[in-house]
Design a protein around this motif. Structure first.
Motif, PDB file in Angstrom:
ATOM      1  N   LYS A 178      78.232 -96.009 -17.402  1.00 14.70           N
ATOM      2  CA  LYS A 178      79.669 -96.224 -17.340  1.00 14.70           C
ATOM      3  C   LYS A 178      80.187 -96.636 -18.724  1.00 14.70           C
ATOM      4  O   LYS A 178      79.416 -96.812 -19.666  1.00 14.70           O
ATOM      5  CB  LYS A 178      79.999 -97.303 -16.303  1.00 14.70           C
ATOM      6  CG  LYS A 178      79.420 -97.008 -14.919  1.00 14.70           C
ATOM      7  CD  LYS A 178      79.825 -95.629 -14.397  1.00 14.70           C
ATOM      8  CE  LYS A 178      79.219 -95.346 -13.022  1.00 14.70           C
ATOM      9  NZ  LYS A 178      79.486 -93.971 -12.554  1.00 14.70           N
ATOM     10  N   THR A 179      81.492 -96.814 -18.823  1.00 16.51           N
ATOM     11  CA  THR A 179      82.104 -97.103 -20.124  1.00 16.51           C
ATOM     12  C   THR A 179      81.482 -98.323 -20.785  1.00 16.51           C
ATOM     13  O   THR A 179      81.155 -98.303 -21.982  1.00 16.51           O
ATOM     14  CB  THR A 179      83.621 -97.315 -19.959  1.00 16.51           C
ATOM     15  OG1 THR A 179      84.214 -96.103 -19.505  1.00 16.51           O
ATOM     16  CG2 THR A 179      84.253 -97.713 -21.289  1.00 16.51           C
ATOM     17  N   THR A 218      85.354 -87.417 -22.162  1.00 20.31           N
ATOM     18  CA  THR A 218      85.898 -88.711 -21.750  1.00 20.31           C
ATOM     19  C   THR A 218      87.320 -88.865 -22.263  1.00 20.31           C
ATOM     20  O   THR A 218      87.676 -88.331 -23.317  1.00 20.31           O
ATOM     21  CB  THR A 218      85.034 -89.873 -22.272  1.00 20.31           C
ATOM     22  OG1 THR A 218      85.603 -91.119 -21.818  1.00 20.31           O
ATOM     23  CG2 THR A 218      84.999 -89.885 -23.791  1.00 20.31           C
ATOM     24  N   SER A 219      88.119 -89.578 -21.495  1.00 19.66           N
ATOM     25  CA  SER A 219      89.467 -89.938 -21.930  1.00 19.66           C
ATOM     26  C   SER A 219      89.655 -91.446 -21.901  1.00 19.66           C
ATOM     27  O   SER A 219      90.776 -91.938 -22.049  1.00 19.66           O
ATOM     28  CB  SER A 219      90.507 -89.253 -21.029  1.00 19.66           C
ATOM     29  OG  SER A 219      90.315 -89.646 -19.672  1.00 19.66           O
ATOM     30  N   ASP A 220      88.556 -92.171 -21.721  1.00 17.20           N
ATOM     31  CA  ASP A 220      88.627 -93.627 -21.629  1.00 17.20           C
ATOM     32  C   ASP A 220      89.029 -94.209 -22.981  1.00 17.20           C
ATOM     33  O   ASP A 220      88.311 -94.025 -23.974  1.00 17.20           O
ATOM     34  CB  ASP A 220      87.275 -94.192 -21.196  1.00 17.20           C
ATOM     35  CG  ASP A 220      87.362 -95.663 -20.838  1.00 17.20           C
ATOM     36  OD1 ASP A 220      87.603 -96.468 -21.756  1.00 17.20           O
ATOM     37  OD2 ASP A 220      87.179 -96.001 -19.660  1.00 17.20           O
ATOM     38  N   PRO A 221      90.147 -94.916 -23.068  1.00 16.65           N
ATOM     39  CA  PRO A 221      90.606 -95.421 -24.371  1.00 16.65           C
ATOM     40  C   PRO A 221      89.649 -96.424 -25.009  1.00 16.65           C
ATOM     41  O   PRO A 221      89.529 -96.470 -26.240  1.00 16.65           O
ATOM     42  CB  PRO A 221      91.960 -96.062 -24.043  1.00 16.65           C
ATOM     43  CG  PRO A 221      91.922 -96.328 -22.563  1.00 16.65           C
ATOM     44  CD  PRO A 221      91.076 -95.248 -21.981  1.00 16.65           C
ATOM     45  N   LEU A 222      88.971 -97.235 -24.195  1.00 14.82           N
ATOM     46  CA  LEU A 222      88.045 -98.210 -24.760  1.00 14.82           C
ATOM     47  C   LEU A 222      86.860 -97.515 -25.443  1.00 14.82           C
ATOM     48  O   LEU A 222      86.463 -97.888 -26.551  1.00 14.82           O
ATOM     49  CB  LEU A 222      87.539 -99.151 -23.662  1.00 14.82           C
ATOM     50  CG  LEU A 222      88.572-100.095 -23.051  1.00 14.82           C
ATOM     51  CD1 LEU A 222      87.945-100.902 -21.919  1.00 14.82           C
ATOM     52  CD2 LEU A 222      89.137-101.032 -24.122  1.00 14.82           C
ATOM     53  N   LEU A 223      86.317 -96.505 -24.769  1.00 14.52           N
ATOM     54  CA  LEU A 223      85.196 -95.773 -25.351  1.00 14.52           C
ATOM     55  C   LEU A 223      85.644 -94.998 -26.587  1.00 14.52           C
ATOM     56  O   LEU A 223      84.944 -94.975 -27.609  1.00 14.52           O
ATOM     57  CB  LEU A 223      84.597 -94.823 -24.314  1.00 14.52           C
ATOM     58  CG  LEU A 223      83.421 -93.966 -24.778  1.00 14.52           C
ATOM     59  CD1 LEU A 223      82.286 -94.831 -25.327  1.00 14.52           C
ATOM     60  CD2 LEU A 223      82.905 -93.094 -23.639  1.00 14.52           C
ATOM     61  N   ASP A 246      88.071 -95.745 -28.605  1.00 15.00           N
ATOM     62  CA  ASP A 246      88.275 -96.704 -29.702  1.00 15.00           C
ATOM     63  C   ASP A 246      86.956 -97.071 -30.355  1.00 15.00           C
ATOM     64  O   ASP A 246      86.858 -97.166 -31.588  1.00 15.00           O
ATOM     65  CB  ASP A 246      88.955 -97.972 -29.169  1.00 15.00           C
ATOM     66  CG  ASP A 246      90.442 -97.769 -28.892  1.00 15.00           C
ATOM     67  OD1 ASP A 246      90.989 -96.742 -29.361  1.00 15.00           O
ATOM     68  OD2 ASP A 246      91.042 -98.618 -28.216  1.00 15.00           O
ATOM     69  N   ASP A 288      89.104 -80.152 -22.773  1.00 12.55           N
ATOM     70  CA  ASP A 288      89.205 -81.020 -21.598  1.00 12.55           C
ATOM     71  C   ASP A 288      89.705 -80.281 -20.364  1.00 12.55           C
ATOM     72  O   ASP A 288      89.178 -80.440 -19.266  1.00 12.55           O
ATOM     73  CB  ASP A 288      90.150 -82.198 -21.886  1.00 12.55           C
ATOM     74  CG  ASP A 288      89.407 -83.348 -22.544  1.00 12.55           C
ATOM     75  OD1 ASP A 288      88.164 -83.288 -22.571  1.00 12.55           O
ATOM     76  OD2 ASP A 288      90.062 -84.290 -23.023  1.00 12.55           O
TER      77      ASP A 288
END
Length: 312
Positions: free
Chosen positions: A99-100, A123-128, A130, A151
């Protein structure tokens, strides 16, 4: 799959005991259609302590086999993910278990090499994102830009079916009696590493040196997908079917999209006579030298003709 069955695997003989036990344990786990939490826990308890004792080849194969399984043990996946990137790449690229938070922890602990592999995940997860952008690495940024451009296409793909086929194919390969060393395992490892890590130029150079052919001939042999010349070249180098399959997967993606096609590949590959394959590669070398000689003679004749014209 109960604990006594795992214990019975310790009696296997031949080769490294740790290698045999890890391979057999993962094979047993993959053969269970719907493993229970207790099965995953037993595998984790057995396999994680074995990892430091096993060879890179076996850890690499374990990572490839487990990379698509959503029910693989988390601690085992994390241990493989934090291995050298040439081993962990399939896990970093594909494992649904990570997971992230896991991926960010891996990036922070392992650095740029692992981050470049993780960047190839969709992935589009902003934390990952960044965490990946924080490296300010040109190669990593190019990978992320490419992921953004694909995507929509990826989201539309029938992912569940592809995952099922991949698991079946890799499980069949794991169960195959071909598991073992190639004739030149160091060469096999280098080729597998370059292919899985998408280092196309490095793979082509290493392959050309091994075959003793020009880069032009080698690129032609590799082509754009599985072909007869490429499998003959693999066989001439003494690569096992396992090594050949991993290289093909790294170069072209999932080339065997169902269990039947993988079985056919393994069966046909094993039927290639290594000496005949080497003789075929030797003929390619003769043809290459003949073509180079003809070109040199043409150039010499042209030089003589130009010199004669200047004299006259």
């Amino acid at each position: 799959m109960k604990y006594p069955e795992f214990r019975a695997l310790e009696d296997r003989s031949g080769g490294s005991k740790a290698d045999d036990l890890l391979t057999a344990s993962i094979t047993a786990f993959c053969s269970v259609a719907r493993p229970a939490k207790s099965d995953a826990q037993q595998l984790e308890d057995l396999a994680v302590p074995l990892l430091p004792l096993t060879s890179p080849r076996v850890r690499r194969h374990a990572a490839a086999v487990l990379s698509e399984l959503p029910h693989a043990p988390h601690r085992l996946i994390m241990a493989l993910a934090e291995d050298d990137v040439d081993i962990s790449a399939p896990i970093l690229l594909r494992s649904p278990v990570l997971k992230t938070g896991d991926l960010i922890d891996i990036i922070r602990r392992k650095g740029l090499g692992h981050a470049r592999a993780i960047a190839r995940r969709t992935t589009s997860d902003p934390l990952l994102l960044d965490a990946l952008h924080s490296f300010d690495d040109p190669a990593l940024e190019r990978t992320l830009a490419f992921q953004v451009s694909t995507d929509v296409e990826t989201a539309a793909a029938p992912e569940s079916e592809r995952l099922r086929e991949t698991r079946q194919a890799l499980r069949e390969l794991m169960l195959s009696t071909d598991i073992g060393q190639s004739d030149d395992q160091a060469l096999a490892d280098r080729l597998i590493d370059a292919a899985l890590l998408d280092q196309t130029t490095q793979f082509q150079e290493e392959f050309a040196r091994a075959l003793d052919l020009s880069m032009e001939s080698t690129v032609r042999i590799i082509g754009h997908g599985l072909n007869a010349e490429l499998t003959i070249a693999f066989a001439s180098l003494g690569l096992s079917a396992e090594a050949s399959h991993l290289i093909l997967t790294g170069l072209f993606g999932l080339v065997h999209k169902d269990l039947h096609s993988l079985r056919l590949f393994i069966q046909s590959y094993r039927q290639i006579d290594q000496e005949k394959a080497r003789a075929t590669v030797a003929r390619w070398k003769i043809q290459e030298n003949s073509a180079a000689l003809r070109q040199k003679l043409r150039e010499m004749a042209k030089d003589v003709e130009n010199t004669a014209r200047k004299v006259s």
